[in-house]
Design a protein around this motif. Structure first.
Motif, PDB file in Angstrom:
ATOM      1  N   PHE A 149     -64.889 -26.773  19.790  1.00 31.20           N
ATOM      2  CA  PHE A 149     -65.128 -25.824  20.895  1.00 31.20           C
ATOM      3  C   PHE A 149     -65.907 -24.589  20.434  1.00 31.20           C
ATOM      4  N   ILE A 150     -65.480 -23.962  19.316  1.00 25.68           N
ATOM      5  CA  ILE A 150     -66.093 -22.691  18.921  1.00 25.68           C
ATOM      6  C   ILE A 150     -67.562 -22.850  18.538  1.00 25.68           C
ATOM      7  N   PRO A 151     -67.969 -23.825  17.681  1.00 26.07           N
ATOM      8  CA  PRO A 151     -69.403 -23.955  17.386  1.00 26.07           C
ATOM      9  C   PRO A 151     -70.246 -24.238  18.631  1.00 26.07           C
ATOM     10  N   VAL A 152     -69.744 -25.077  19.537  1.00 25.83           N
ATOM     11  CA  VAL A 152     -70.502 -25.370  20.757  1.00 25.83           C
ATOM     12  C   VAL A 152     -70.669 -24.109  21.595  1.00 25.83           C
ATOM     13  N   ALA A 153     -69.603 -23.309  21.726  1.00 29.31           N
ATOM     14  CA  ALA A 153     -69.682 -22.074  22.505  1.00 29.31           C
ATOM     15  C   ALA A 153     -70.673 -21.099  21.874  1.00 29.31           C
ATOM     16  N   ILE A 154     -70.674 -20.985  20.549  1.00 28.46           N
ATOM     17  CA  ILE A 154     -71.602 -20.062  19.875  1.00 28.46           C
ATOM     18  C   ILE A 154     -73.044 -20.539  20.028  1.00 28.46           C
ATOM     19  N   LEU A 155     -73.270 -21.853  19.916  1.00 25.74           N
ATOM     20  CA  LEU A 155     -74.638 -22.366  20.106  1.00 25.74           C
ATOM     21  C   LEU A 155     -75.129 -22.094  21.521  1.00 25.74           C
ATOM     22  N   ALA A 297     -72.968 -16.178  12.991  1.00 24.98           N
ATOM     23  CA  ALA A 297     -73.161 -17.277  12.034  1.00 24.98           C
ATOM     24  C   ALA A 297     -71.907 -17.535  11.189  1.00 24.98           C
ATOM     25  N   PRO A 298     -71.259 -16.503  10.598  1.00 24.86           N
ATOM     26  CA  PRO A 298     -70.008 -16.794   9.879  1.00 24.86           C
ATOM     27  C   PRO A 298     -68.915 -17.346  10.795  1.00 24.86           C
ATOM     28  N   GLU A 299     -68.884 -16.830  12.038  1.00 26.08           N
ATOM     29  CA  GLU A 299     -67.873 -17.331  12.980  1.00 26.08           C
ATOM     30  C   GLU A 299     -68.163 -18.775  13.388  1.00 26.08           C
ATOM     31  N   PHE A 300     -69.455 -19.156  13.357  1.00 26.66           N
ATOM     32  CA  PHE A 300     -69.831 -20.536  13.675  1.00 26.66           C
ATOM     33  C   PHE A 300     -69.252 -21.502  12.642  1.00 26.66           C
TER      34      PHE A 300
END
Length: 589
Positions: A149-155, A297-300
């Motif tokens: 979920f988190i990487p998709v939301a950040i992208l 980027a670090p949060e990704f």
């Protein structure tokens, strides 16, 4: 461990989630809400820097943004705390459910089945194996959903701002789970071997601890000390192997995450220097876009790094589940699951066996087909040499071993009746007394309505009254785990008194006078003979004296009842009973 076995164990682990399903959903929900707060926090921070550095907006005009940023920090901390609490509760509920499954199976299996393994291995199963699953359920499973979920939301946030930064993150993201899986396969196998070694070491150590007096008498203490030292060194080596793989997986993840973040930083640095001019949709690379991408980027990569950190928890869980799932598959189910909904018969009770074959838990035969009938009030003495199958027959009647054939209580098949109700009809004294409670009184299981005079009479007949005044607190004296504060003979007399106090229809005795001196043996046997006149009794004995007073004597040989009838009639015939008398067999089990 082959791949199909790992998949089966992962499927089994996921099936156990229902014990803590609600808390797991809350942990995932709090994690997703925390991700949205992270994105809002990064957007506010990048916007503030853009306004302060590029647009030179007065700080007073940005007070609301500063307060929102502070609120994001507080919300993020609160959601992280709530997520940890929910994950811990999920793991706690699942571990409690797994322990209950193991305890239910151990109760259903009974002592005859449990004695097949060292006691230390059961404690390892209940404590170590299940405890190691906490991190898998509390952290790894919720992190699985967050890692997606988190990487998709950040992208989705970065691509509309700068497609080049989003593309860098998208291309480098698969490297982390790829290397995580490569390292994790070795970690799972190392953890499985680690748990097997721990179970063996625990069992061996506990068995040697219980037999320390025997080892000392036979001058084996030094040799066993060396064996334990060698086993401990091997276990230490396996532990370091597991830790090495865990650190290796973390180092691989950190390397690729740092490399990807560095590429993003280099791209924006050269863009600001005018060397790169792409990825900005024609509007130029703004300070807002650079700060937003570098903050996110670090949060990704953080969810993927956390997943890698918790990946060893998955390996530990698979290693523990290997032994746990095998045990639950092998052990017999609970009596409630096996029994049909049949009305329980009423007294008087007749137990009739037709072609009964005693089986092990795995279905291997332990006896020949047995034929016998226990009518109400009958007193039976069961004799035979060691290994003839006497104790196995008693374990069948106690419900601790399965059987083939027909064993009927008042016409109803015993295996179809609730075991708990059947065992309420039984009073049992074994060779090795079991005293699970903390005090003498608690181990007697005294009925609240029991009369004091009746209790005193039973204690006197069982020989407990002889040593009771020497105990510091009488019946309330703590006796330690398993009766360690008492001698074997004292514990045996308490077990006899417990059987005499129980209002039972069947009295099952397995060498009840073992561990007693001759005077105490005479007194206890007289009390049991008196009790046998009031209930159906089956007693295993190796003493061939005084068998004339019993209604019948059954002679067992090589798993078969070869003779049944009055003792005097049996010894007058040519057969096993006469051979026992002629040879004078009086041997302990």
């Amino acid at each position: 461990m082959n791949t199909s076995r790992q998949h089966d164990l992962l499927r089994w682990l996921r099936q156990q989630r229902h014990y803590g399903a609600r808390s797991l959903r809350l942990a995932s929900l709090y994690g997703c809400l925390g991700a949205l707060v992270i994105i809002a926090q990064a957007t506010l921070l990048a916007s503030l820097l853009q306004n302060l550095i590029v647009l030179h907006t007065p700080r007073a005009a940005l007070t609301a943004d500063f307060l929102l940023l502070l609120l994001c920090f507080i919300l993020r901390a609160g959601l992280n705390y709530a997520r940890e609490v929910a994950g811990y509760r999920a793991g706690e509920a699942i571990r409690r459910g797994l322990r209950q499954q193991v305890l239910d199976r151990l109760e259903a299996a009974g002592p005859a089945w449990i004695q097949g393994k060292p006691a230390g291995s059961w404690s390892t199963l209940l404590l170590e194996h299940i405890e190691e699953m906490q991190a898998y359920y509390a952290r790894y499973l919720p992190q699985m959903s967050l890692a997606l979920f988190i990487p998709v939301a950040i992208l989705l946030v970065i691509f509309p701002v700068n497609w080049a930064a989003g593309l860098i993150l998208l291309v480098t993201a698969p490297l982390i789970p790829l290397f995580m899986a490569l390292v994790g396969m070795g970690a799972a196998e190392a953890n499985r071997r680690h748990f097997q070694a721990l179970a063996r070491l625990s069992g061996d150590f506990y068995d040697r601890l219980r037999g320390r007096e025997t080892l000392r008498l036979f001058h084996r203490a030094a040799a066993e000390q060396q064996a334990i030292a060698q086993s401990t060194a091997d276990f230490r080596q396996r532990t370091m192997e597991v830790l090495r793989l865990a650190f290796l997986s973390s180092a691989v993840l950190e390397f690729f995450a740092s490399l990807a973040i560095a590429v993003v930083a280099v791209y924006f640095g050269f863009s600001y220097l005018g060397e790169l001019n792409f990825g900005h949709y024609g509007t130029g690379v703004t300070l807002f876009a650079g700060f937003l991408a570098l903050i996110l980027a670090p949060e990704f990569f953080q969810p993927l790094r956390d997943l890698g950190t918790f990946y060893h928890a998955k390996a530990q869980a698979i290693g523990g589940a290997d032994a746990l799932e095998a045990f639950l598959s092998e052990a017999p189910e609970s009596a409630a699951a096996q029994s049909r909904a049949l009305p329980f018969p009423v007294a008087p009770y007749t137990l009739e066996a037709r072609d009964v074959i005693i089986l092990t838990a795995r279905g291997e035969p332990l006896s020949q087909p047995l034929q016998f009938t226990l009518t109400p009030g009958k007193r039976i003495a069961l004799i035979g040499q060691s290994g003839a199958g006497k104790t196995a027959l008693l374990n069948v009647l106690l419900g601790f071993l399965p059987y083939a054939g027909s064993l009927r209580l008042n016409g109803l098949e015993l295996r179809d009746l609730p075991r708990a109700q059947w065992q309420q009809l039984l009073a049992w004294v074994g060779q090795h007394p079991s005293l699970p409670a903390n005090s003498v009184k608690d181990n007697l299981f005294i009925d609240q309505d029991a009369q004091h005079d009746a209790l005193a009479d039973v204690l006197a007949r069982a020989g407990v009254q002889e040593f009771l005044p020497r105990l510091p607190q009488g019946l309330e004296t703590p006796i330690g785990d398993g009766g360690t504060g008492l001698s074997v003979g004292q514990a045996q007399r308490i077990a006899v008194a417990r059987a005499l106090l129980k209002s039972a229809h069947f009295l099952l005795l397995d060498e009840p006078a073992s561990g007693l001196d001759s005077l105490s043996e005479k007194r206890v046997m007289q009390a049991l003979r008196d009790a046998a006149t009031r209930q159906t009794t089956l007693m295993i004995t190796h003493q061939l004296t005084d068998l004339e007073s019993w209604d019948e004597v059954w002679v067992m040989q090589s798993g078969q009842l070869v003779q049944q009838g009055p003792w005097q009639a049996l010894i007058e015939q040519d057969g096993a009973a006469r051979n026992l008398v002629q040879r004078g067999v009086e041997e302990p089990l």
